[in-house]
Design a protein around this motif. Structure first.
Motif, short mmCIF file in Angstrom:
data_model
loop_
_atom_site.label_atom_id
_atom_site.label_comp_id
_atom_site.label_asym_id
_atom_site.label_seq_id
_atom_site.Cartn_x
_atom_site.Cartn_y
_atom_site.Cartn_z
N ILE A 84 -86.49 11.10 -7.96
CA ILE A 84 -86.69 10.05 -6.96
C ILE A 84 -87.37 10.69 -5.78
CG2 ILE A 84 -85.53 8.40 -5.45
CD1 ILE A 84 -83.04 8.67 -7.22
N SER A 120 -88.62 8.60 -2.86
CA SER A 120 -88.98 7.40 -2.10
C SER A 120 -89.68 7.75 -0.79
CB SER A 120 -87.73 6.58 -1.79
OG SER A 120 -86.83 6.61 -2.86
N ALA A 180 -89.51 -0.18 -5.00
CA ALA A 180 -88.45 0.53 -5.71
C ALA A 180 -87.55 -0.42 -6.49
CB ALA A 180 -87.63 1.37 -4.74
N GLU A 181 -87.93 -1.66 -6.56
CA GLU A 181 -87.09 -2.63 -7.28
C GLU A 181 -87.07 -2.33 -8.77
OE1 GLU A 181 -87.39 -6.64 -4.55
OE2 GLU A 181 -88.97 -6.22 -6.00
N GLU A 233 -82.96 13.92 -6.56
CA GLU A 233 -83.75 13.67 -5.35
C GLU A 233 -84.69 14.86 -5.16
OE1 GLU A 233 -85.00 12.74 -2.55
OE2 GLU A 233 -84.39 10.65 -2.40
N GLY A 290 -81.85 14.11 -0.28
CA GLY A 290 -80.41 14.13 -0.57
C GLY A 290 -79.86 12.82 -1.11
N THR A 345 -74.95 6.32 -2.92
CA THR A 345 -75.96 6.43 -3.98
C THR A 345 -75.37 7.16 -5.19
OG1 THR A 345 -77.67 6.54 -2.28
CG2 THR A 345 -78.31 7.21 -4.49
N TRP A 390 -86.07 13.35 8.37
CA TRP A 390 -85.35 12.37 7.55
C TRP A 390 -84.63 13.04 6.37
CZ3 TRP A 390 -84.65 7.23 8.35
CH2 TRP A 390 -84.03 6.53 7.32
N ILE A 399 -80.59 13.77 4.12
CA ILE A 399 -79.23 14.28 4.21
C ILE A 399 -79.27 15.77 3.86
CG2 ILE A 399 -76.85 13.97 3.43
CD1 ILE A 399 -77.68 11.22 2.34
N HIS A 413 -79.63 8.28 4.20
CA HIS A 413 -80.68 8.02 3.22
C HIS A 413 -80.11 7.35 1.97
CE1 HIS A 413 -84.31 8.79 0.88
NE2 HIS A 413 -83.59 9.38 -0.05
N ASN A 414 -80.84 6.37 1.48
CA ASN A 414 -80.47 5.71 0.22
C ASN A 414 -81.54 6.04 -0.81
OD1 ASN A 414 -80.10 4.00 -1.92
ND2 ASN A 414 -79.47 2.26 -0.66
N ALA A 415 -81.21 6.95 -1.71
CA ALA A 415 -82.22 7.43 -2.66
C ALA A 415 -82.66 6.34 -3.65
CB ALA A 415 -81.67 8.64 -3.41
N LEU A 416 -81.84 5.35 -3.84
CA LEU A 416 -82.19 4.26 -4.76
C LEU A 416 -82.25 2.96 -3.98
CD1 LEU A 416 -80.02 5.17 -7.88
CD2 LEU A 416 -82.51 5.00 -7.79
N PRO A 417 -83.30 2.77 -3.19
CA PRO A 417 -83.29 1.65 -2.25
C PRO A 417 -83.35 0.27 -2.90
CG PRO A 417 -85.38 2.86 -2.14
CD PRO A 417 -84.47 3.66 -3.01
N GLU A 418 -83.86 0.20 -4.14
CA GLU A 418 -83.93 -1.10 -4.83
C GLU A 418 -84.56 -2.19 -3.97
OE1 GLU A 418 -83.14 -2.43 -7.97
OE2 GLU A 418 -83.30 -0.29 -8.44
N LEU A 428 -86.11 3.27 3.20
CA LEU A 428 -85.35 4.46 2.79
C LEU A 428 -83.85 4.31 2.99
CD1 LEU A 428 -87.72 7.27 4.14
CD2 LEU A 428 -87.53 6.38 1.80
N THR A 429 -83.46 3.24 3.62
CA THR A 429 -82.02 2.94 3.71
C THR A 429 -81.69 1.74 2.83
OG1 THR A 429 -82.43 1.59 5.67
CG2 THR A 429 -81.73 3.86 6.05
#
Ligand code: FMN
Ligand code: FMN
Ligand code: FMN
Ligand code: FMN
Lengths: 350, 350, 350, 350
Positions: free
Chosen positions: A156, A158, A171-172, A193, A197, A202, A247, A249, D37-42, D322-323
């Motif tokens: 990933i 993003s 990213a859907e 990632e 992070g 997640t 940006w 973690i 951070h949200n690695a899988l933002p969907e 990203l979140t």
């Protein structure tokens, strides 16, 4: 240039940028972690056993060669060297994203060399989650077959997608694609990632989708925001990369969050010595992966790479010795001191 | 060169390196500790009693001359001066590792001078835990007899063993050897680190083995990683020393951990003034040992050494006066402020 | 030189050293304190009432002119200026130690000028606790009478005594002398440190002895260790001063400890603006005293001193306005943020 | 010069000073806040919806153009550009204080241009709380009518009043005037600080008075103490400005306090990127306002301003992506790490 050759030449650009520029940003947190010294280790340093079980395989060391390259003819030699060392030391190794070769089979050589040189090593195929979503399980199968891999890492990135000119902004569907893969794929799936992070939330989503392991890919090592800023010709994208330099973690913080969720963990992102690997293990990781610290020697020569790996392994063994750890299991139980910003972030997230 | 002369010449190397180079690393934590001022001390500074009971002896001051040298003819003069000052001020004193002289009795002179010059002082023999394990109680007896010592310090230097070319990498059997010694030896046994500190867990193991006292030997003073890096001709060993420059438990943190376990404590590692000794006592130590700060004046002249000891003693007395401590017992009850990194590490370990 | 003239000439030395050298050390903690802003103050800044009740008197401002000088003819002019400003603004003022004039009445002029110029001001006589112990209540009476004072400050400077060549090293009997004075003396007794602060324990002893008020004299402003180091001709005393440069309880920390014990408080030591006075009041002080910041303008001219006092008063009023404080009582209830090292020390001492 | 032209020319002075000098002071705290951070933002970054409801209106972005200028002919062009961008992007916008034009209707043009150029935008009129108190609801009505505003911001700048030569030192009656306005006025009333922040206590008073929203105006961005110090010709006022350079509640700290009280919030003061806006929303704000970062491009050209707003909006969208935030509501639920001084201040105030 066709779509394929863009992907491919970008791969070469990345290696060159990484070798000629400071591409690290921030702090992964290892400096805020100290292993508790054991003055009476009661073990024989020369008999320390760094063998590690990971996804059914037995690796000789928790040092994992993190996914880096392949996909452009110039990268073949680098992958060859990495593979020869992986074979020699029985290390796990990931290849870089195989997208370029999946798009254009002529480029497979820079990946297949890895299995040729490392017939017995634990290899991880590598595919972006966007490509997985768009091309389905078939690409995952082809990626694994290409190098006869033991597992696949679905990476990933993003942040990079968001700030690079060619980035995919949507990213859907990624989570659904991941769930399908985990259900139907005969190989273990690692979700990885690449510098920002994995949060606790997640990690739960990833485990919920059925992934076998998580590769932290935390903040504080190689920074794609920095690399993309260096690559950017459009000043607005350079500015955007700049804005996101901090940006993510930090690896240590992410590790602590993911550990709470459970499951095998590879810690990558800013590990810079065998001591950092030892810290990662004590904090809950199963393997400690490195990319950048291996890239430079790998671009130099096989000897340079061997020397680098030897030094890391020696540091790891000394750290194990000084904490009285004969085995990786012992090391995973070593107490740590955590201070500074890392401690504050961990406390905030508890 | 025979094995013996290697040990011996290394001893001389160490002294020279320590005098000509910055061989300290890190922070022992004393800067993070403040003694609570007592504006109404109600005592007479000139009548302050710094006498300290330690392992049955009565010393005139908690300032302990930490183990440093002996074993090479050139070190004799240094030991003579240290001994003369120990005798004059009734200080406790440790000699350096006696291994060289145990291996080669011709080198005994640089140790026996200590008892000759300090017929009444409390002296500690000194033997590495590896030598104890390998040569048994007999070497311990010979070491004590050599200087007619009141106690023996069994030193541990696993970090140094791990990173020096001649190092012994096997620490197995040390704890058993220690237990046997403590059971059978007629003299008190002090277990002593040499720069990496003692954790709560290790302190429990040491106490469990029957040792009479613990010498912290914490991180933040003389650094053997730094000394070995300076000595190393092999660049890989230099690199290894470098990597472990920040290894160890800071003296103050270690002191707090060991205190919880109980038993007499010598705090060494980074004490640099009489105020630091006072802080160590307030934090739970019985004696405060110094090596490096005494080495330089001892290599210069007896007068320089006397002046250094006078200054330390004066600082200690002023610190006692300003905390209203007439005796060491008073001082041990003085309240402290603990801040910064040291506080964070202590909180982590609680 | 007789004993008396030594005391006297030292007074002049101090003024000169203080004006020509950086004589401050450390941090009193005011930078770690922030007053909570009140965006809707609902008061008239020009009608703010800074009147303060202290030991039965009503002062126009909590700005207190801390004890500084007298005892040498050259100091007369400084005291005259300070007194004229105290009279003009109805400020409380302390004179410096009157010992020199008690030893040698010819030197009284530099003190009596204060009452001459400030017939209505609240004046504090000043005597060292050692002199009180050695000469008894009679000296205290003579000190008060000399300037027709409203109260007497008994100062403590154990640190300075300990490290200065002429220092009195015996502090025994001080508490008893203080208790006698408090019982028998018709004037209020203020116990005052001079740069090392008062701990909670000491504050309880002082209150227990019957003192009317405590002057914090905390660490972080004028440093007598620094002054004595500058004065020292003997290098060993210079070194000793150096070693104690960071000794003492920072004013803010001390203030918080003393406040828990109760009773009127003057905060001195490192207050450097009217905002610092406001912070001291919000933290629990009744008055905020300054020495060094007034000394330099006072040595220059009366106008310079007036300008300095005006600026401090203006800052105080603006700080009161911005916290919505019409009166000192309001100010004493203002909420504060406390951070950094100061917060850590306060937490340690809770 | 008449009173009116003083007010007016001061407005022009401010713009020039702000463009030619560093007028920021301190730290608003955004550097101490990290979004998880949200690695899988969907979600699809290009479909992110930054629409925000605020006081009944729907704005296209939470980026609010904070009150800055008007009242002097030279400011007309700046307001025109800001208005054109507000209209184009459907952003909320505040005009600067309308006092000058209320005092002297000839100056209205620099305000009315805003509504002319932004016929559909959400506009906030602007009046000082002192002017409200002194001139009553009528001035508020005229201010709103002048630009056909949707709401009125009543700004508070007590710090500036206290330290500027022309300042009004009496804040009495402001709260009552505010309460009357909130009861009788047909438009929503926003109470707005201008650089010192709103405490929990003040927020309760404001909400109690019936205000519809609070604009934080926190410490850490444009500093009026700094601007007034630069403007001051009287050295005593310059000194006073200097002394109050660090006065105020940092925006992040203030935001956390005001959020506890409830009601819509605009966060201004030191927001410097779209990421800062995202952080403000995650911490509880509804809108994120900027003044200084928009002033410089607005003084340059409309294109420069458009580019600046584009960059901010892009950063906001990337941060949302990203979140994993598709909407502002999602963003308001994103977890944050809060560290450093900001964390200490928040803990103190809990
Ligand atoms: C030149 C380079 C190329 C990389 N390419 C990939 C990739 O294709 N796929 C992937 O999952 N990670 C890739 N990574 C990320 C690394 O695997 C690793 O997660 C990250 O760099 C953090 O580790 P480090 O700080 O040790 O470099 C790459 C890293 C580098 C330096
Ligand atoms: C030159 C030198 C030689 C030393 N040799 C010994 C030794 O032989 N045995 C031992 O137990 N400790 C030895 N030490 C360690 C000291 O006793 C002490 O624990 C350590 O140096 C920390 O104290 P310091 O920071 O005051 O130097 C030596 C130290 C120095 C500086
Ligand atoms: C030049 C000078 C002389 C002083 N003399 C005395 C003194 O005689 N008696 C006393 O109680 N304090 C004396 N003090 C201490 C002050 O009253 C005050 O407690 C201390 O200086 C801390 O305040 P400051 O940081 O504002 O200077 C003196 C201070 C100075 C600077
Ligand atoms: C040049 C300038 C003029 C301003 N004038 C006003 C004003 O008239 N009324 C007001 O409420 N705020 C005014 N402000 C304050 C801003 O609205 C804002 O609250 C403050 O500047 C903090 O935001 P910043 O750090 O992004 O500049 C002004 C700010 C600037 C820079």
């Amino acid at each position: 240039m066709t779509r394929e050759t863009i992907t491919s030449s970008r791969k070469r650009d990345h290696l060159i940028i990484c070798c000629e520029n400071p591409v690290e940003a921030g702090d992964a947190g290892f400096g805020d972690v100290r292993l508790v010294h054991n003055a009476l280790p009661e073990c024989d340093m020369d008999a320390i056993d760094t063998r590690t079980r990971f996804l059914g395989a037995t690796l000789s060391s928790p040092l994992f060669i993190a996914a880096m390259t392949g996909g452009h003819p110039d990268t073949l030699e680098v992958n060859r060297r990495l593979a020869r060392v992986a074979e020699r030391y029985n290390l796990g190794m990931g290849v870089g994203s195989q997208r370029a070769a999946l798009e254009n089979p002529e480029l497979e050589g820079s990946f297949t060399v890895v299995r040729e040189e490392a017939p017995h090593a634990f290899l991880c195929a590598n595919l972006g989650i966007i490509q997985l979503r768009d091309h389905g399980i078939e690409w995952a199968e082809r990626a694994v077959e290409m190098i006869d891999a033991q597992a696949i890492a679905i990476h990933i990135n993003s942040l990079q997608e968001a700030i690079q000119p060619e980035g995919d902004h949507n990213a859907e569907g990624c989570l659904a694609a991941l769930r399908t893969l985990c259900e139907e794929f005969p190989y273990p799936v690692i979700v990885k990632e690449t510098g920002s992070g994995i949060s606790a939330e997640t990690a739960r989503a990833i485990r919920g989708a059925g992934a076998s392991a998580i590769d932290i890919g935390g903040y504080g090592g190689t920074s794609w925001a920095k690399i993309e800023r260096l690559r950017a010709s459009d000043p607005r994208l350079a500015e955007l990369g700049e804005a996101f330099l901090s940006w993510g973690i930090p690896t240590v913080v992410s590790l602590r969050e993911v550990r709470k969720v459970g499951g095998p963990i590879i810690a990558t992102g800013g590990l810079r010595s065998g001591i950092d690997i030892a810290k990662a293990i004590a904090l809950g990781a199963d393997l400690g992966g490195m990319a950048l610290p291996l890239l430079k020697p790998a671009m130099e020569s096989e000897d340079a790479l061997l020397a680098a790996v030897d030094a890391i392994q020696r540091e790891l063994e000394v750290a194990m010795f000084l904490t009285g750890s004969r085995t990786m299991r012992d090391l995973s139980n070593v107490r740590t001191y955590i201070t500074g910003l890392t401690r504050e972030m961990i406390e905030t997230s508890d």
